[in-house]
Design an enzyme around this catalytic site. Structure first.
Site, mmCIF file in Angstrom:
data_model
loop_
_atom_site.group_PDB
_atom_site.id
_atom_site.type_symbol
_atom_site.label_atom_id
_atom_site.label_comp_id
_atom_site.label_asym_id
_atom_site.label_seq_id
_atom_site.Cartn_x
_atom_site.Cartn_y
_atom_site.Cartn_z
ATOM 1 N N ALA A 69 6.134 -2.669 -12.285
ATOM 2 C CA ALA A 69 5.587 -1.545 -11.532
ATOM 3 C C ALA A 69 6.715 -0.816 -10.810
ATOM 4 C CB ALA A 69 4.548 -2.029 -10.528
ATOM 5 N N GLY A 114 3.285 -5.503 -14.466
ATOM 6 C CA GLY A 114 2.325 -4.614 -15.105
ATOM 7 C C GLY A 114 2.576 -4.436 -16.585
ATOM 8 N N GLU A 117 0.888 -7.283 -18.224
ATOM 9 C CA GLU A 117 -0.550 -7.023 -18.145
ATOM 10 C C GLU A 117 -0.976 -5.979 -19.176
ATOM 11 O OE1 GLU A 117 -2.061 -7.496 -13.724
ATOM 12 O OE2 GLU A 117 -0.186 -6.356 -13.748
ATOM 13 N N GLU A 137 5.164 -11.302 -9.759
ATOM 14 C CA GLU A 137 4.679 -10.669 -8.532
ATOM 15 C C GLU A 137 4.856 -11.522 -7.283
ATOM 16 O OE1 GLU A 137 2.505 -8.516 -11.852
ATOM 17 O OE2 GLU A 137 3.134 -10.568 -11.419
#
Length: 262
Positions: A69, A114, A117, A137
């Site tokens: 991210a 991300g 993901e 994270e």
């Protein structure tokens, strides 16, 4: 025709293969709010466009699929805006998972946070040998927010998912293959050609049946739906389709089927 600030949208008209390329190479394709919105819009356009039969999702450059991210953007969020950002990301990624058209991630490098993901939201994953996966994270005092805690457990099992989430360890491509996180590992130079060939093989099958297979598998993981009933309903629906009549006739006549998706 909508243009996108953060991705490339390229349709190969003769095959119906759409390639969506995350295109922020100076940021290693890191996800920000604009990228999430572009992904959501692009997937919706692909779903609505009858010319699109299948999708390849990849990143620009040879180093990163999506390196994570946009941390600078994250630091501007409070609890309320963070929840909205998470829900918006989950919505965008669920639109990938719930697409009736096959979507394959061609993971060309780092797929972290991300990015991991995003890859997991795709129906299949092909990784280059230099690809790396991880959910780091917790190193930032965060947890995944775009469905990572859910999909990682589905793909690699609860115990291994918890280990990867809590340690923030990166996984090399060969280990990701062993764990079931990816379907294939190929040399970097062959990534897109291999992924395209895999998608072309899938696209020789009946489009309606492909979409129903995806829907049935998704139903298994949805607590609001009955997977077996979804399968029975989909099975019955096939019997009313032209593709079923064509597929069975082609089999009996020993010829290739010409499916229309109807």
């Amino acid at each position: 025709m909508t243009t996108f600030a953060t991705l490339l949208y390229e349709l190969e008209a003769e095959t119906g293969i759409l390639t969506i390329t995350l295109n922020r190479p100076d940021k290693l394709n890191a996800l920000n709010a604009a990228t999430i919105e572009d992904i959501r819009t692009a997937i919706q356009r692909a779903q609505d466009d009858p010319q699109v039969r299948g999708v390849i999702l990849t990143g620009s450059g040879a180093k990163a699929f999506v390196a994570g991210a946009d941390i600078a953007e994250l630091t501007q969020l409070d609890e309320i805006s963070a929840r909205r950002a998470s829900e918006r990301g989950q919505e965008a990624f669920c639109s990938i998972e719930e697409s009736s058209k096959p979507i394959i991630a061609a993971v060309n490098g780092f797929a972290l946070g991300g990015g991991c993901e995003l890859a997991m939201a795709c129906h299949l994953r092909v990784a280059a040998e230099n690809a790396r996966f991880g959910q780091p994270e917790v190193n930032l005092g965060l947890i995944p927010g775009y469905g990572g805690t859910q999909r990682l457990a589905q793909l690699v099992g609860k115990g291994k998912a918890i280990e990867l989430l809590l340690t923030a360890d990166m996984v090399k491509a060969d280990e990701a293959l062993r764990l079931g996180l990816v379907n294939h590992v190929v040399p970097q130079a062959e990534l897109l050609s291999f992924t395209r060939a895999l998608l072309l093989r899938i696209l020789t099958k009946a489009p309606l049946a492909l979409g129903l297979c995806l829907d049935c598998v998704n139903a298994y993981y949805d607590q609001q739906r009955q997977g077996y009933q979804t399968e029975a309903n989909g099975f019955a629906r096939c019997f009313g389709s032209e593709d079923f009549r064509e597929g069975t006739a082609a089999f009996l006549e020993k010829r290739p089927a010409a499916f229309t998706g109807n």
